[in-house]
Design an enzyme around this catalytic site. Structure first.
Site, mmCIF file in Angstrom:
data_model
loop_
_atom_site.group_PDB
_atom_site.id
_atom_site.type_symbol
_atom_site.label_atom_id
_atom_site.label_comp_id
_atom_site.label_asym_id
_atom_site.label_seq_id
_atom_site.Cartn_x
_atom_site.Cartn_y
_atom_site.Cartn_z
ATOM 1 N N THR A 185 -3.811 -23.390 3.964
ATOM 2 C CA THR A 185 -2.593 -23.263 4.861
ATOM 3 C C THR A 185 -2.483 -21.874 5.351
ATOM 4 O O THR A 185 -1.636 -21.282 4.509
ATOM 5 C CB THR A 185 -1.368 -23.613 3.989
ATOM 6 O OG1 THR A 185 -1.398 -23.171 2.759
ATOM 7 C CG2 THR A 185 -1.394 -25.353 3.869
ATOM 8 N N ASP A 191 2.840 -20.435 0.570
ATOM 9 C CA ASP A 191 2.873 -21.501 -0.536
ATOM 10 C C ASP A 191 2.294 -21.420 -1.640
ATOM 11 O O ASP A 191 1.596 -19.916 -1.792
ATOM 12 C CB ASP A 191 2.730 -22.896 0.177
ATOM 13 C CG ASP A 191 1.223 -22.600 0.931
ATOM 14 O OD1 ASP A 191 0.280 -22.135 0.491
ATOM 15 O OD2 ASP A 191 0.977 -23.636 1.833
ATOM 16 N N PRO A 202 -6.185 -1.369 -5.467
ATOM 17 C CA PRO A 202 -7.472 -2.150 -5.773
ATOM 18 C C PRO A 202 -8.400 -2.481 -4.785
ATOM 19 O O PRO A 202 -7.673 -2.871 -3.653
ATOM 20 C CB PRO A 202 -6.839 -3.294 -6.563
ATOM 21 C CG PRO A 202 -5.419 -2.936 -7.072
ATOM 22 C CD PRO A 202 -4.948 -2.042 -6.015
ATOM 23 N N ASP A 216 -6.523 -17.903 2.424
ATOM 24 C CA ASP A 216 -6.263 -19.188 2.108
ATOM 25 C C ASP A 216 -6.713 -20.193 3.268
ATOM 26 O O ASP A 216 -5.971 -20.098 4.257
ATOM 27 C CB ASP A 216 -4.703 -19.354 1.701
ATOM 28 C CG ASP A 216 -4.318 -20.718 1.659
ATOM 29 O OD1 ASP A 216 -4.960 -21.578 1.764
ATOM 30 O OD2 ASP A 216 -2.976 -20.904 1.349
ATOM 31 N N HIS A 246 -1.707 -13.447 -1.230
ATOM 32 C CA HIS A 246 -2.952 -13.651 -0.445
ATOM 33 C C HIS A 246 -2.875 -15.065 -0.148
ATOM 34 O O HIS A 246 -3.868 -15.576 0.527
ATOM 35 C CB HIS A 246 -4.173 -13.415 -1.289
ATOM 36 C CG HIS A 246 -4.443 -11.807 -1.352
ATOM 37 N ND1 HIS A 246 -5.211 -11.196 -2.217
ATOM 38 C CD2 HIS A 246 -3.700 -10.793 -1.019
ATOM 39 C CE1 HIS A 246 -5.405 -10.065 -2.263
ATOM 40 N NE2 HIS A 246 -4.422 -9.658 -1.359
ATOM 41 N N THR A 247 -1.922 -15.795 -0.165
ATOM 42 C CA THR A 247 -1.525 -17.142 0.807
ATOM 43 C C THR A 247 -1.364 -17.062 2.030
ATOM 44 O O THR A 247 -1.962 -18.126 2.841
ATOM 45 C CB THR A 247 -0.377 -17.891 -0.027
ATOM 46 O OG1 THR A 247 -0.423 -19.185 0.471
ATOM 47 C CG2 THR A 247 0.901 -17.325 0.247
ATOM 48 N N HIS A 303 0.852 -1.366 0.064
ATOM 49 C CA HIS A 303 0.018 0.074 0.029
ATOM 50 C C HIS A 303 1.019 1.203 -0.238
ATOM 51 O O HIS A 303 0.196 2.085 -0.478
ATOM 52 C CB HIS A 303 -0.958 -0.041 1.405
ATOM 53 C CG HIS A 303 -2.162 -0.888 1.017
ATOM 54 N ND1 HIS A 303 -3.135 -0.822 1.783
ATOM 55 C CD2 HIS A 303 -2.134 -2.115 0.225
ATOM 56 C CE1 HIS A 303 -4.174 -1.755 1.197
ATOM 57 N NE2 HIS A 303 -3.467 -2.738 0.424
ATOM 58 N N ASP A 304 2.075 1.274 0.342
ATOM 59 C CA ASP A 304 2.851 2.291 0.352
ATOM 60 C C ASP A 304 3.293 2.515 -1.032
ATOM 61 O O ASP A 304 3.261 3.684 -1.648
ATOM 62 C CB ASP A 304 4.236 1.808 1.294
ATOM 63 C CG ASP A 304 5.283 3.218 1.193
ATOM 64 O OD1 ASP A 304 4.727 4.372 1.438
ATOM 65 O OD2 ASP A 304 6.362 2.952 1.222
ATOM 66 N N VAL A 362 1.396 4.159 -3.838
ATOM 67 C CA VAL A 362 0.944 5.677 -3.591
ATOM 68 C C VAL A 362 2.214 6.392 -3.728
ATOM 69 O O VAL A 362 2.824 6.759 -2.800
ATOM 70 C CB VAL A 362 0.227 5.843 -2.372
ATOM 71 C CG1 VAL A 362 -0.421 7.212 -2.253
ATOM 72 C CG2 VAL A 362 -1.149 4.987 -2.363
#
EC number: 1.11.1.7
Length: 344
Positions: A263, A268, A178, A260, A208-209, A81-82, A85
């Site tokens: 796990t 992973d 997003p 996820d 996003h795992t 997020h840094d 921007v």
């Protein structure tokens, strides 16, 4: 090593700490700078001015993770997020002051961005070791890498030498990050604006795992995805039923769910395996498998080849970390990451 041991080590001479003791064994991928705009960044930037900097950061990341495994994803998210921007300049860490509105107030960060206290703690330790030397922007890049490593993911050399912004951009944070309901084209446009391509997009969303999402971030998929009171047809029905138990049509907005579910604290390739099985939590994740043949093929490839995912993720993290850095005499080295120096 238990939590008590890590805590006791945090304040001692950290140059002697073994990375093997703090972090799981990992594959370190070599990456290379490719543009002249970041030529002044170097993995050895603090070699003489603050040789213990990386060991200090690693120790505190380990401590934070042992106290709260969710923190790994949280501080990794701060780096994303840094950088999206106005570049990787630690503007996301600034509190509101005077006429400056903090990026923490944007939809992408409000009520969800966390880990600021961990950053404060690490920065304080760095200031004690090497006053006014290590930037908050470099600190974010280092904690992002170390958070991945401690969860079992790849490692890479972090290029250092960024300086810190004196301004935040609430508007930039509202427009450039997003949302969970963004279309693939919208996300790609945002990535392209930062100099990142489709390959980077698919690899970086693999972060996003690990991590969580609040019920409010995906509720629309469960009950009213098209605006006609229909659920998202690309969501596995059994998985949707499980989610509905903790995320009803109203209420429980802040309930947390693992991105996820297989796990959730291990870095992973199960993120991609879940997408193939239509069990991606966020709409902005599942669309990688449903809205483009090109991204679908990449998802399937990473679902079958964790090593390929790790290698590309490391490359894309370096590329993202090099977005528009402040170097030389631009910006400043903040003494406190939440405030510009003239406010300290």
């Amino acid at each position: 090593m238990n939590t008590k041991t890590v805590k006791s080590m945090a304040g001692i001479v950290l140059s002697q700490i073994s990375l093997v003791a703090l972090f799981p064994l990992c594959i370190c991928y070599q990456t290379h700078q490719s543009t002249s705009s970041v030529a002044s960044l170097s993995p050895q930037f603090y070699e003489n001015s603050c040789p213990n900097a990386q060991a200090i950061v690693q120790s505190y990341v380990a401590n934070a993770y042992f106290n709260d495994p969710r923190m790994a994803a949280s501080i990794l998210r701060l780096h994303f997020h840094d950088c999206f921007v106005n570049g990787c300049d630690a503007s996301v860490l600034l509190d509101s002051s005077g006429t400056m509105e903090s990026e923490k107030r944007s939809n992408a960060n409000r009520d969800s961005a966390r880990g600021f206290e961990v950053i404060d703690e690490i920065k304080s330790a760095l200031e004690n070791e090497c006053p006014e030397t290590v930037s908050c922007a470099d600190l974010l890049a280092l904690v992002a890498r170390d958070s991945i490593v401690i969860c079992g993911g790849p490692s890479w050399e972090v290029y250092l030498g960024r300086r810190d912004a004196r301004e935040a951009s609430l508007i930039g944070s509202m427009e450039n990050i997003p949302s969970p309901e963004s279309t693939l084209q919208t996300i790609l446009t945002m990535f392209n604006f930062q100099g990142l391509d489709l390959t980077d997009l698919v690899a970086l969303l693999g972060s996003h795992t690990i991590g969580n999402s609040r019920c409010i971030g995906f509720r629309q998929r469960l009950y009213n995805h098209t605006g006609n009171n229909d659920p998202d047809q690309t969501l596995n029905q059994d998985y949707a039923s499980m989610l509905q138990q903790g995320c009803p049509i109203s209420g429980n907005d802040q309930n947390l769910f693992n991105l996820d579910y297989v796990t959730p604290t291990k870095f992973d390739n199960y993120y991609y395996k879940n997408l193939v099985n239509f069990r991606g939590l966020l709409s902005s994740d599942e669309i990688l498998f449903t809205q483009s043949i090109e991204t679908m093929e990449m998802v399937k490839y990473y679902a079958e080849n964790e090593g390929a995912f790790f290698e590309q993720f490391a490359k894309s993290m370096v590329k993202m970390g090099n977005i528009s850095p402040l170097t030389g005499t631009d910006g400043e080295i903040r003494r406190i990451c939440r405030r510009v120096n003239h406010d300290v």
